[in-house]
Design an enzyme around this catalytic site. Structure first.
Site, short mmCIF file in Angstrom:
data_model
loop_
_atom_site.label_atom_id
_atom_site.label_comp_id
_atom_site.label_asym_id
_atom_site.label_seq_id
_atom_site.Cartn_x
_atom_site.Cartn_y
_atom_site.Cartn_z
CG ASP A 173 -2.30 0.57 0.94
OD1 ASP A 173 -2.33 1.76 0.60
OD2 ASP A 173 -3.31 -0.13 1.06
CG HIS A 247 -5.39 3.80 0.53
ND1 HIS A 247 -4.94 2.51 0.39
CD2 HIS A 247 -6.66 3.80 0.06
CE1 HIS A 247 -5.89 1.77 -0.15
NE2 HIS A 247 -6.95 2.53 -0.36
CB SER A 609 -9.48 0.54 -0.48
OG SER A 609 -8.97 0.58 -1.78
#
Length: 706
Positions: A173, A247, A609
């Site tokens: 990620d 994220h 996600s």
């Protein structure tokens, strides 16, 4: 966050799968391009012998691949030597730069060279394919209780402080913010060494501090391809595992964040956050960056490294944007081929299904061998409303306090309070720049703002509108959506000023019509008197619904497609449904992925996600209880115990557009939710599993009572 990937596969047998990497051209800032190359010969996980002097390295699915064994080490070095010999034989040293050798999951390498060299390489004996690399593009508290973890799952393994003990979850990620309380070890029992995990911890280049603390057991970043392509700007990006986006921190906290962490923003506590497996270890493999995303070469290298390091679970909130225009079979691309090898090595993989819903055949997680996760709306919803002086009550979104003492205040539109010196290259109506508005006219009133395309592009935010209203001394603000744009996503944002977003264009029209009828103007159209009044309700408290879970509007739908012509692939996708809408979790203060959470320590984000790490964390709990189970056994336990009923006992529903593009609910199908909504308690004790094994050279399934 999703990747564009292509593939051509020459042999589709599972035992001898050899794929050729392909990618779209990328914008290169220097001379030459990055190329992905595959050559003849099996990678480590598929090699069953045949090369003189090298023993077989492929492990049975029921066995764990020993990455440190002499046979694996010698064969992997043999492959790398072949890569180097091929390049040295064809080209002069210094005219190219090899970035990575892929040996364990795919037999090939990434190299930076000229187009002429790539053409020559493609004609060399033993080379299967050569193609340009491509850039990676980004897409992007309450759920443990909703899923029954605190009362029905964690106690079976010794409580939350043992849930996920010694299980390693790898995250490919955007990195991690290691100082966040969700990853702290200050108030937990010390984490002991875990010798079987062989990953390393990089040092922060600025502070020389280690990124690991026991909870975070590994932290690495991959950017060789980005640097070679000239895309990496060290003045903006962090050349370390530090998350500059948000994220990666968010997904890691959902799966394995500490239990009971207060979620506080603007002086209000929205609850306490916890990961699905709060005692699990976190291994970080950063491949995504702020400005450009990332490169496939770096992503494949990260996945290979994670498998070599010994992760148990791999969470991927990444995938292709769409089926390739070149490959004959979508799930035989290089990315998915690497994941197949990861599964063969004993790693369970959870991947986000995609955010292309609610339309059919938009799913972009193609692999039969991994868990493709759809996103659900759970039972917690945030609602707010504004009451107009004519008695009408208009619904909207806004996690904000009410206007003082629930009183009504005069409404004033941004278009009526512009300063003469307004610089029209900016859009003053979206209330992003307070210096363009007359403070004396706004003070003590509710500021009415417009919703421009800037909100969709990310250059405007509800948070900034709130800051504008606050700096001008407004009693509150309203953002009215009159037109929707492609890519529009309406999520409630936490605010420290009374505020609301009216998302229904028809309700926005009612508000604007009322304002217009109550505002007096002179002969030139200038407002002279503001008589419209309104009050904003308290939107901080959530409302719980029994009609949950529901398939989220944005969640990509199946069926799986065979190729770019969108022919059916005869594979049921997605596999399973998990919470993915309005998920509170940790955030990095310097994260730039969500404009409404700049500078904050937590964020409430939606997307598949967010759904994938729910499954990754639950898979860690299953792995903890059943350490000998293969990835397919874990996937079987999750899918066969899932439910197609909501909390009220009714069939699952899916959010969908009606003919007028307004949100409605329709009966959900397996192409919306796969096998159903995840049930962690049942998955821990499924009674029967379907496992994938191999007998000689033929893969097959067998059923096993447990």
């Amino acid at each position: 966050m999703f990747l564009d990937l292509n593939v051509s596969c020459l042999d589709m047998k599972l035992k001898e799968l050899v794929c050729v990497l392909f990618a779209l051209p990328i914008l290169v800032l220097g001379h030459g391009d990055i190329y992905l190359v595959t050559i003849e010969g099996d990678p480590v996980v598929s090699y069953s012998g045949g090369v003189e002097g090298f023993a077989a390295t492929a492990a049975d699915l029921a066995e764990e691949l020993d990455i440190t064994s002499e046979s694996v080490t010698s064969y992997s070095l043999h492959l790398e030597k072949r890569h180097d010999e091929l390049l040295d034989k064809l080209f002069e040293v210094g005219t190219y730069k090899k970035l990575y050798s892929y040996r364990h999951l795919i037999n090939g390498f990434a190299v930076h060279m000229s187009a002429e060299q790539a053409e020559a390489l493609s004609r060399a004996p033993g080379v299967k394919y050569v193609e340009k690399d491509m850039k990676v593009k980004k897409l992007t508290t309450h759920t443990p209780k909703f899923l029954g973890l605190p009362t029905e799952v964690w106690p079976t393994g010794g409580g939350f402080d043992r849930a996920g003990e010694d299980i390693v979850i790898g995250f490919v990620d955007s990195g991690i913010y290691p100082k966040h309380p969700s990853f702290s070890t200050h108030h937990t029992e010390p984490y002991g060494p875990l010798p079987r995990y062989r990953g390393k911890c990089e040092l922060d280049v600025n502070t020389s501090r280690n990124f690991c603390n026991g909870k975070i057991i590994g932290a690495q970043h991959f950017a060789k391809a980005a640097i070679a392509a000239g895309a990496f700007n060290p003045a903006v990006e962090f050349a370390s595992p530090l998350d500059g986006d948000g994220h990666g921190t968010h997904t890691a906290a959902i799966a394995a964040g500490n239990n009971g962490i207060p979620v506080k923003l603007h002086g209000h506590e929205f609850g306490k956050a916890s990961g699905m497996a709060p005692r699990a270890r976190i291994a970080v493999y950063k491949v995504l960056y702020r400005l450009f995303g990332g490169f496939v070469s770096d992503v494949v290298a990260a996945i290979e490294q994670a498998v070599r390091d010994g992760v148990d679970i791999l969470n991927l909130s990444v995938g292709p944007n769409s089926p390739s225009t070149n490959t004959k079979t979508t799930f035989l691309n290089p990315f998915d081929a690497a994941l197949l090898s990861a599964v063969k090595a004993g790693v369970f993989v959870a991947q986000a299904a995609g955010n292309g819903g609610p339309f059919p055949k938009t799913l972009v997680s193609f692999s039969p061998w991994i868990a493709s996760v759809a996103a659900a709306v759970d039972d917690r919803r945030y609602r707010n409303h504004i009451t107009l002086g004519n008695g009408k009550i208009l619904p909207g979104l806004g996690l904000s306090p009410s206007t003082p003492s629930n009183r009504s205040f005069n409404l004033v539109a941004a278009s009526d309070v512009l300063l003469d010196s307004s610089v029209m290259k900016y859009n003053p109506l979206d209330c992003q720049r307070p210096e363009l508005l007359n403070k004396k006219m706004v003070e003590g009133k509710i500021l009415l703002c417009g919703y421009s395309f800037n909100f969709v592009s990310g250059t405007a935010s509800i948070k900034k509108a709130s800051e504008t209203a606050r700096s001008l001394g407004a009693a509150g603000f309203v953002v009215a959506v009159e037109n929707t744009y492609p890519g529009t996503k309406f999520d409630p944002a936490p605010l420290n000023t009374p505020g609301i977003l009216i998302t229904d264009a028809s309700k926005s029209k009612e508000l604007i019509d009322y304002y217009s009828s109550a505002t007096k103007r002179d002969w030139a159209g200038r407002a002279t008197s503001f008589k419209a009044v309104a009050s904003i309700a308290d939107g901080l408290a959530p409302i719980l619904h029994k009609s949950a879970p529901q398939v989220a509007l944005f969640s990509s739908r199946g069926p799986d497609v065979k190729d770019f012509s969108f022919q059916d692939a005869d594979i049921l996708k997605p596999d399973i449904l998990a919470p993915g809408s309005l998920i509170w979790a940790a955030w990095t203060p310097n994260g730039t992925d969500e404009a409404n959470y700049l500078g904050e320590g937590f964020a409430m984000v939606s997307g598949t996600s967010m759904a994938a790490p729910h499954i990754a964390g639950i898979a860690a709990l299953i792995k903890q209880k059943h350490p000998r189970w293969s990835p397919s056994a874990i996937k079987s336990a999750l899918m066969t115990t899932s439910t197609t009923l909501d909390k009220a006992g009714r069939p699952l529903q899916a959010q969908q557009y009606s003919g007028s593009e307004t949100l409605t609910l329709v009966p959900a199908t397996p192409f919306d939710y796969g096998s159903g909504a995840v049930d962690p308690k049942a998955a821990l004790d499924p009674g029967l599993i379907f496992d994938a094994c191999k007998l000689k050279t033929s893969p097959y399934l067998y059923m096993k009572n447990i």
